[in-house]
Design a protein around this motif. Structure first.
Motif, PDB file in Angstrom:
ATOM      1  N   TYR A 162       0.785  -1.278   0.216  1.00 50.46           N
ATOM      2  CA  TYR A 162       0.012  -0.108  -0.022  1.00 50.46           C
ATOM      3  C   TYR A 162       0.771   1.431  -0.050  1.00 50.46           C
ATOM      4  O   TYR A 162       1.901   1.224   0.651  1.00 50.46           O
ATOM      5  CB  TYR A 162      -0.861   0.024   1.141  1.00 50.46           C
ATOM      6  N   VAL A 163       0.363   2.173  -0.931  1.00 49.31           N
ATOM      7  CA  VAL A 163       1.060   3.539  -0.993  1.00 49.31           C
ATOM      8  C   VAL A 163      -0.038   4.525  -0.847  1.00 49.31           C
ATOM      9  O   VAL A 163      -1.067   4.205  -1.395  1.00 49.31           O
ATOM     10  CB  VAL A 163       2.029   3.670  -2.132  1.00 49.31           C
ATOM     11  N   GLY A 164       0.810   5.629  -0.600  1.00 53.50           N
ATOM     12  CA  GLY A 164      -0.587   6.899  -0.415  1.00 53.50           C
ATOM     13  C   GLY A 164      -0.950   7.476  -1.795  1.00 53.50           C
ATOM     14  O   GLY A 164      -0.181   7.505  -2.735  1.00 53.50           O
ATOM     15  N   ALA A 165      -2.280   7.774  -1.739  1.00 55.22           N
ATOM     16  CA  ALA A 165      -2.803   7.972  -2.996  1.00 55.22           C
ATOM     17  C   ALA A 165      -2.580   9.377  -3.522  1.00 55.22           C
ATOM     18  O   ALA A 165      -2.687   9.600  -4.607  1.00 55.22           O
ATOM     19  CB  ALA A 165      -4.328   7.742  -2.817  1.00 55.22           C
ATOM     20  N   LYS A 166      -2.226  10.321  -2.523  1.00 55.72           N
ATOM     21  CA  LYS A 166      -1.987  11.728  -2.765  1.00 55.72           C
ATOM     22  C   LYS A 166      -1.139  11.865  -3.803  1.00 55.72           C
ATOM     23  O   LYS A 166      -1.064  12.484  -5.001  1.00 55.72           O
ATOM     24  CB  LYS A 166      -2.146  12.664  -1.635  1.00 55.72           C
ATOM     25  N   GLN A 167       0.102  11.280  -3.536  1.00 52.22           N
ATOM     26  CA  GLN A 167       1.336  11.539  -4.360  1.00 52.22           C
ATOM     27  C   GLN A 167       1.220  10.981  -5.698  1.00 52.22           C
ATOM     28  O   GLN A 167       1.618  11.276  -6.829  1.00 52.22           O
ATOM     29  CB  GLN A 167       2.581  11.050  -3.647  1.00 52.22           C
ATOM     30  N   LYS A 168       0.265   9.699  -5.627  1.00 53.37           N
ATOM     31  CA  LYS A 168       0.221   8.995  -6.817  1.00 53.37           C
ATOM     32  C   LYS A 168      -0.915   9.776  -7.812  1.00 53.37           C
ATOM     33  O   LYS A 168      -0.503   9.866  -9.058  1.00 53.37           O
ATOM     34  CB  LYS A 168      -0.365   7.693  -6.701  1.00 53.37           C
ATOM     35  N   LYS A 169      -1.988  10.369  -7.224  1.00 52.96           N
ATOM     36  CA  LYS A 169      -2.676  11.166  -8.016  1.00 52.96           C
ATOM     37  C   LYS A 169      -1.760  12.409  -8.814  1.00 52.96           C
ATOM     38  O   LYS A 169      -2.225  12.802  -9.893  1.00 52.96           O
ATOM     39  CB  LYS A 169      -3.874  11.723  -7.153  1.00 52.96           C
ATOM     40  N   PHE A 170      -1.055  13.005  -7.679  1.00 54.86           N
ATOM     41  CA  PHE A 170      -0.418  14.196  -8.243  1.00 54.86           C
ATOM     42  C   PHE A 170       0.700  13.778  -9.612  1.00 54.86           C
ATOM     43  O   PHE A 170       0.800  14.396 -10.518  1.00 54.86           O
ATOM     44  CB  PHE A 170       0.815  14.615  -7.169  1.00 54.86           C
ATOM     45  N   ALA A 171       1.284  12.464  -9.554  1.00 56.74           N
ATOM     46  CA  ALA A 171       1.961  11.690 -10.598  1.00 56.74           C
ATOM     47  C   ALA A 171       1.084  11.732 -11.552  1.00 56.74           C
ATOM     48  O   ALA A 171       1.523  11.996 -13.161  1.00 56.74           O
ATOM     49  CB  ALA A 171       2.640  10.554 -10.047  1.00 56.74           C
ATOM     50  N   TRP A 172      -0.004  11.180 -11.648  1.00 61.92           N
ATOM     51  CA  TRP A 172      -1.038  10.854 -12.673  1.00 61.92           C
ATOM     52  C   TRP A 172      -1.451  12.238 -13.261  1.00 61.92           C
ATOM     53  O   TRP A 172      -1.685  12.242 -14.432  1.00 61.92           O
ATOM     54  CB  TRP A 172      -2.222  10.114 -12.100  1.00 61.92           C
ATOM     55  N   ILE A 174      10.072   3.331  -8.623  1.00 58.78           N
ATOM     56  CA  ILE A 174      10.499   4.663  -8.404  1.00 58.78           C
ATOM     57  C   ILE A 174       9.385   5.400  -9.107  1.00 58.78           C
ATOM     58  O   ILE A 174       9.501   5.722 -10.439  1.00 58.78           O
ATOM     59  CB  ILE A 174      11.875   5.035  -8.783  1.00 58.78           C
ATOM     60  N   CYS A 175       8.592   6.300  -8.154  1.00 58.51           N
ATOM     61  CA  CYS A 175       7.703   7.106  -8.943  1.00 58.51           C
ATOM     62  C   CYS A 175       8.225   8.627  -8.957  1.00 58.51           C
ATOM     63  O   CYS A 175       8.351   9.314  -8.032  1.00 58.51           O
ATOM     64  CB  CYS A 175       6.290   6.980  -8.132  1.00 58.51           C
ATOM     65  N   ILE A 176       8.732   9.022 -10.133  1.00 63.70           N
ATOM     66  CA  ILE A 176       9.073  10.072 -10.432  1.00 63.70           C
ATOM     67  C   ILE A 176       8.403  11.384  -9.826  1.00 63.70           C
ATOM     68  O   ILE A 176       8.648  12.400  -9.361  1.00 63.70           O
ATOM     69  CB  ILE A 176       9.925  10.299 -11.770  1.00 63.70           C
ATOM     70  N   GLY A 177       7.070  11.171 -10.486  1.00 61.56           N
ATOM     71  CA  GLY A 177       6.036  12.061 -10.323  1.00 61.56           C
ATOM     72  C   GLY A 177       5.848  12.263  -8.798  1.00 61.56           C
ATOM     73  O   GLY A 177       5.507  13.367  -8.355  1.00 61.56           O
ATOM     74  N   CYS A 178       5.801  11.411  -8.070  1.00 65.98           N
ATOM     75  CA  CYS A 178       5.693  11.532  -6.476  1.00 65.98           C
ATOM     76  C   CYS A 178       6.792  12.092  -5.776  1.00 65.98           C
ATOM     77  O   CYS A 178       6.542  12.879  -4.705  1.00 65.98           O
ATOM     78  CB  CYS A 178       5.641   9.886  -5.908  1.00 65.98           C
ATOM     79  N   LYS A 179       8.037  12.068  -6.353  1.00 66.28           N
ATOM     80  CA  LYS A 179       9.186  12.809  -5.869  1.00 66.28           C
ATOM     81  C   LYS A 179       8.997  14.390  -6.230  1.00 66.28           C
ATOM     82  O   LYS A 179       9.501  15.127  -5.389  1.00 66.28           O
ATOM     83  CB  LYS A 179      10.479  12.410  -6.573  1.00 66.28           C
ATOM     84  N   LYS A 229       4.270  16.040   4.099  1.00 66.89           N
ATOM     85  CA  LYS A 229       5.097  15.040   3.851  1.00 66.89           C
ATOM     86  C   LYS A 229       4.410  13.881   3.053  1.00 66.89           C
ATOM     87  O   LYS A 229       3.280  13.664   3.994  1.00 66.89           O
ATOM     88  CB  LYS A 229       5.996  14.722   5.006  1.00 66.89           C
ATOM     89  N   ALA A 230       4.925  13.253   2.105  1.00 67.17           N
ATOM     90  CA  ALA A 230       4.227  12.229   1.394  1.00 67.17           C
ATOM     91  C   ALA A 230       4.318  10.986   2.409  1.00 67.17           C
ATOM     92  O   ALA A 230       5.355  10.674   3.004  1.00 67.17           O
ATOM     93  CB  ALA A 230       4.820  11.757   0.015  1.00 67.17           C
ATOM     94  N   GLN A 231       3.107  10.414   2.615  1.00 67.12           N
ATOM     95  CA  GLN A 231       3.107   9.235   3.395  1.00 67.12           C
ATOM     96  C   GLN A 231       3.163   8.012   2.701  1.00 67.12           C
ATOM     97  O   GLN A 231       2.447   7.613   1.433  1.00 67.12           O
ATOM     98  CB  GLN A 231       1.864   9.396   4.431  1.00 67.12           C
ATOM     99  N   TYR A 232       3.473   6.700   3.166  1.00 72.35           N
ATOM    100  CA  TYR A 232       3.417   5.226   2.724  1.00 72.35           C
ATOM    101  C   TYR A 232       3.949   5.288   1.304  1.00 72.35           C
ATOM    102  O   TYR A 232       3.178   5.066   0.121  1.00 72.35           O
ATOM    103  CB  TYR A 232       1.641   4.908   2.676  1.00 72.35           C
ATOM    104  N   CYS A 233       5.234   5.663   1.253  1.00 74.31           N
ATOM    105  CA  CYS A 233       5.772   5.657  -0.086  1.00 74.31           C
ATOM    106  C   CYS A 233       6.267   4.180  -0.467  1.00 74.31           C
ATOM    107  O   CYS A 233       6.505   3.384   0.436  1.00 74.31           O
ATOM    108  CB  CYS A 233       7.138   6.603  -0.162  1.00 74.31           C
ATOM    109  N   PRO A 234       6.491   3.944  -1.757  1.00 75.17           N
ATOM    110  CA  PRO A 234       7.037   2.667  -2.178  1.00 75.17           C
ATOM    111  C   PRO A 234       7.837   2.211  -1.543  1.00 75.17           C
ATOM    112  O   PRO A 234       9.096   2.996  -1.226  1.00 75.17           O
ATOM    113  CB  PRO A 234       7.116   2.667  -3.396  1.00 75.17           C
ATOM    114  N   GLY A 235       8.362   0.970  -0.986  1.00 74.90           N
ATOM    115  CA  GLY A 235       9.618   0.540   0.016  1.00 74.90           C
ATOM    116  C   GLY A 235       9.637   1.410   1.220  1.00 74.90           C
ATOM    117  O   GLY A 235      10.657   1.309   1.719  1.00 74.90           O
TER     118      GLY A 235
END
Length: 210
Positions: free
Chosen positions: A80-90, A133-138, A147-153
């Protein structure tokens, strides 16, 4: 998910989806380079753009490629990873694919701009699928103070590497020597490698040419 204070997504199905999109985009790019065939990339861009619109503006659980990714990794334990940073990447994906859609579908033209965007998309997808590695999440961390929560790894929370993650000087030397080995092979065997292989069993009826 119970036990999580924020909305989360399954990183494994996201990586699988990225792998699907990377393969489709890369294959279409090869057809452009070697066959000058732009038809497949137009379909890929349309699917890419539509899929990311669904993820961002409707709900990621209705994304066709994420559903395919879920089917592919259905026997693996979720990560499980945080949805907020993934949505930003999308959202970045929507902007990139939308720009490509305008150029290739509406204007029906290509330029260095489309080439650069295509390369960026491939890099994003490859890093996501191959390395997790989610570049968009970075990039998300550059725009948001939260701060982003529940990042991959668990890279958001980890401060110290475990022993198995550390790289010794000897291992770095191996990488350097391996690169030197590759250049040595090129220097010694390049002419030999240039020779076209011949049909060993004569199945394809092609003659060996020097």
């Amino acid at each position: 998910m119970e036990g999580y204070s924020i909305p989360v997504l399954n990183e494994r199905e996201i990586r699988a989806s990225a792998g699907i999109l990377f393969l489709a985009t890369f294959f279409s790019l090869m057809l452009i380079i070697f066959k000058n065939n732009f038809l497949p990339i137009k379909y890929v861009i349309t699917v890419f753009f539509t899929d990311f619109i669904i993820r961002v503006f409707i709900n990621p659980k209705f994304s066709p490629t994420l559903i395919l990714g879920r089917l592919i990794v259905r026997n693996q334990n979720p990560e499980y990873v945080g949805a907020k940073q993934k949505k930003f990447a999308w959202i970045i994906g929507v902007i990139l694919s939308g720009t490509m859609f305008v150029f290739f579908i509406i204007v029906n033209a290509y330029s260095p701009i489309t080439g650069i965007i295509c390369l960026i998309c491939l890099i994003f997808l490859f890093f996501e699928s191959a390395f997790g590695i989610c570049i968009g999440c970075k990039v998300y961390n550059l725009f948001y103070k939260e701060k982003a929560q529940y990042c991959p790894g668990e890279i958001c929370d980890r401060n110290a590497k475990q022993a198995i993650q550390k790289t010794s000087w000897a291992q770095l030397l191996i990488i350097f020597l391996f690169i030197a080995y590759i250049f040595l092979v090129i220097f010694l065997f390049n002419d030999k490698f240039k020779e076209n292989p011949y049909d060993l069993f004569g199945i394809f009826g092609t003659a060996h040419t020097q």
